[in-house]
Design a protein around this motif. Structure first.
Motif: not given
Length: 814
Positions: A650-653, A626-635, A677-690
């Motif tokens: 994720g919640r680890d900001r 599995p892919l590891a990078a975060h320490t808290l929930t991946v949102t 990436g953020h000062a508090r937890m990150i809740l969502d993400c989205s890629w720009a169009p192709v």
């Protein structure tokens, strides 16, 4: 209030110039007997904290037209207050308030809040009205009933009645007696009905009689006036009976009738049948109140009993009762004998009762309403869906019509089909629902077409793997993959104009075996073919199918969207695969655009569980490690448009990006990340169009959206968009136009903001907020634009899911 409404209207006008409008709202009704009312051209009902407005008689069948926002907790009581001059809506909620809604001067929504009344100290459970005298009465869980005077200036408290002996009022009804007196009936968490009367010239209601006989809580009261001037009061109770009480001018007692049995000893009912006459009324006009009839037939609690509108002044009134036994009964007195009989019974047949939540049981009818002309009825069930029946005069039968429905708890996630042909939503009410357009002649409207998954756990996330397959994750710590059945494929092709699946081995339909937990593929039977427990062509006693759930080929051969009966029983999707590996509740899932792999994550408080698991979709095997990078929930998880990169937040900001291995395409490896990436937890993400390069947006609880652009293996923040509340959802539009791309962001307060960015530099060019009337009243949990799928339309459709239980499809055109 009015100033706020005017500001909203000016903002709405500006948005109209941008071409922003609501195409569809789905929301389930609240399970409370008082939470709906029907007047000409409008059925208003509680939907979570909102009030939904719907016109069932609208030939366009566009469903809910608006959700009125204001209550901070569930709406329990709704009444439409009509006078010759105007109409208003009165609502009461679990937030202990009563709110008065009056027609808006112009624009959307059609009603605005005029007044909020806070005198009650408990949840408001019942409201009754008497427009002819400018009165309405409310009852609440604080054990009080309040009488209000309503005028153009607003509502004013004129009397507060403390119920003694103390009980909680669940039902009230008010009517005029002779000589200007008014009678108020109150009942609730006791087995008796208290009658209060305000004599002509008197300022207050006084208790004059107590009617006993019921042996359970009383959930509904309703008066009707007969042609001879008498009143009939219907009371429905959890003791499974409806009692009728006659108010007769003078003191003449009537004979007791029990479902046509004049002698109580002939009825097998162990119930008190005292016919003691009570006296109520003013000093100059006395009424004798006697027990008139006992209506027997329901097998469970009776939630509502409503008299049909008196359109012709008939002396033979008709009563509609709604029960937890999944049926509506229509009662009337026989003209010759005066015996009350059940002339029609609507709803579930007995063979289909007793089914569990997992198999789509309706769980009873909570509300029964008459159409204002008496020619149709509507009922709300446990699933939050409305059913309608129209009376056919020629055949003298009741024919079920298309209703509306929606989720009854927080909508956790949504996903468009990969070709944009339909929308999937999933919720804490443990159902997954499919919405699509019904196209006929020159009209089109959105409807629920399938309920693919009816589960025993809260559903948290969903994504479309292909046009015929989706994957969902729940609190049960595993993911399930579902395939579209032929029945739904045919229905969508027939009614929505979606191309039917030519290739592919689709099952006919799906069922849940007795004591089973998974949807099993089954063969649809001909109407004359007996069910013999055959599943997948193999007889297995452990997977015998309940006969009431056997799918016949004609069940979904429809010329209209499925009715609630079909949705709850015959529109499941067969389960294709289960994915194991996570140790806690599933928090996020994403499928690659080519459908070859899915990425999943679960709730985590340690680095051991905060991993991302990849599965290939041919054999559905996990790609390890599995892919590891975060320490808290991946949102949230998202694949880039060309599936080269996988993004996680994720919640680890932090956000992290993984790159697909050039030699082994099933494997991804860590590429770049930003632990701050953020000062508090990150809740969502989205890629720009192709076509816009590799750029993505992240949204955080720190009230900002950041745009990151990937260049030479590094990601740089190019733009920061500020918000006033935490940003909970973000989504790029699928295509860029005129060198600009649109980004939608949803917030914790329900607001939705659209930002237009330069397609190359991603610098912010303009930002606009949608009018509050178009936005949810709860946190936005998910936003997703509809994939184009080859469409030539100039507008884009944005789907929004919310904690307020609503699903919205917003049409945006610049």
């Amino acid at each position: 209030m009015y100033g706020d409404a005017n500001d909203q209207q000016s903002e709405m006008t500006a948005q109209d110039q941008l071409g922003v409008k609501l195409d569809y709202i789905a929301a389930g009704g609240n399970r409370h007997p008082s939470a709906a009312d029907w007047a000409p051209g409008l059925l208003a009902f509680g939907a979570g904290n909102n009030i939904a407005l719907w016109d069932p008689e609208d030939s366009r069948q566009n469903g809910i037209s608006a959700l009125l926002q204001g209550h901070s907790d569930h709406v329990n009581a709704v009444k439409i207050y009509d006078t010759p001059q105007t109409r208003c809506i009165i609502s009461g909620g679990a937030d202990k308030t009563i709110r008065i809604w009056t027609p808006a001067n112009a624009g959307y929504p059609p009603y605005e809040q005029m007044q909020s009344l806070t005198q009650h100290q408990g949840s408001v459970n019942t409201i009754s009205i008497l427009p002819a005298h400018g009165l309405f009465i409310s009852g609440a869980a604080d054990g009080t009933v309040i009488v209000w005077d309503l005028s153009d200036a607003g509502a004013k408290l004129i009397q507060s009645i403390s119920l003694k002996p103390r009980y909680l009022p669940l039902a009230t009804a008010v009517a005029l007696l002779g000589d200007g007196a008014i009678v108020l009936a109150v009942a609730g968490t006791s087995s008796s009905i208290q009658l209060f009367v305000r004599a002509s010239g008197s300022a207050e209601f006084e208790l004059q009689a107590t009617l006993s006989g019921h042996e359970g809580w009383i959930r509904s009261l309703d008066f009707v006036r007969l042609r001879d001037g008498d009143l009939l009061l219907a009371s429905s109770s959890q003791d499974k009976y409806v009692r009728l009480w006659r108010f007769h001018k003078g003191a003449n007692a009537q004979n007791v009738v029990i479902n046509g049995v004049a002698d109580p000893s002939l009825a097998a009912v162990k119930i008190s049948l005292s016919n003691k006459a009570h006296q109520v009324g003013g000093p100059n006009c006395k009424y004798g109140v006697t027990f008139e009839a006992l209506l027997i037939g329901h097998e469970d609690w009776i939630y509502t009993a409503r008299w049909a509108p008196q359109t012709s002044g008939s002396n033979s009134p008709t009563l509609l009762s709604a029960s937890a036994d999944n049926s509506l009964s229509i009662w009337s007195a026989d003209e010759a004998s005066g015996v009350w009989i059940c002339g029609a019974r609507l709803g579930e047949i007995s063979a289909q009762k007793g089914s569990t939540t997992a198999t789509g049981s309706t769980g009873g009818f909570w509300i029964g309403l008459w159409q204002p002309d008496g020619r149709a009825v509507a009922s709300l069930g446990r699933t939050g869906s409305w059913r309608r029946w129209q009376h056919d005069e020629e055949s003298d039968i009741w024919v079920q019509q298309v209703g509306i429905g929606g989720h009854i708890q927080e909508v956790q996630s949504l996903a468009w089909a990969s070709d944009g042909s339909y929308l999937l939503t999933t919720s804490a009410d443990q159902t997954t629902r499919l919405f699509a357009e019904w196209k006929r002649d020159d009209q089109q409207s959105w409807h629920e077409f399938s309920r693919p998954q009816i589960h025993g756990y809260d559903l948290n996330c969903i994504d479309s793997v292909s046009a015929n397959r989706f994957i969902s994750g729940a609190d049960e710590k595993l993911l399930r993959v579902f395939n579209k059945p032929k029945a739904i494929d045919h229905l969508l092709s027939k009614l929505s104009g979606i191309s039917a699946t030519v290739d592919g081995d689709l099952a006919d339909a799906a069922n849940i075996p007795v004591l089973g937990l998974s949807n099993k593929a089954v063969a649809a039977l001909a109407d004359d073919e007996p069910s013999n427990g055959i599943v997948n062509g193999n007889t297995d006693e452990r997977e015998v199918v309940d006969p009431s759930y056997v799918v016949h080929k004609s069940a979904l051969d429809l010329d209209h969207p499925p009715l609630e009966d079909h949705l709850a029983r015959h529109t499941l999707w067969p389960e294709h695969e289960k994915l194991y590996g996570h140790g806690y509740e599933i928090s996020a899932v994403a499928a690659s655009h080519d459908g070859s792999r899915v990425a999943t994550a679960c709730k985590a408080s340690s680095i051991d569980h905060a991993v991302i698991r990849l599965y290939e979709t041919k054999e559905w095997r996990e790609v390890k490690p599995p892919l590891a990078a975060h320490t808290l929930t991946v949102t949230s998880l998202a694949f880039s448009g060309d599936d080269r990169y996988l993004l996680s937040v994720g919640r680890d900001r932090q956000w992290a990006m993984f790159q697909r291995d050039a030699e082994d395409v099933d494997h991804f490896k860590s590429f770049v990340s930003n632990p701050k990436g953020h000062a508090r937890m990150i809740l969502d993400c989205s890629w720009a169009p192709v076509g816009c390069g590799y750029a993505f947006a992240t949204a955080g609880r720190d009230k900002v959206v950041r745009i990151w652009k990937l260049t030479d293996g590094e990601a740089e923040c190019t733009t920061t968009i500020a918000a006033t509340t935490p940003v909970t959802a973000v989504a790029f539009a699928p295509t860029a136009s005129a060198q600009r791309v649109c980004l939608a962001a949803g917030s914790e307060d329900g607001s939705i903001q659209l930002s237009w960015l330069h397609a190359g530099t991603f610098q912010l060019e303009k930002t606009t907020s949608l009018p509050p009337a178009l936005c949810p009243s709860g946190a936005v949990t998910r936003l997703q634009w509809r994939p184009r799928g080859g469409s030539s339309e100039t507008s884009e459709l944005l789907a929004a899911a919310s904690d307020d239980g609503s699903v919205r499809i917003i049409n945006v055109s610049e």
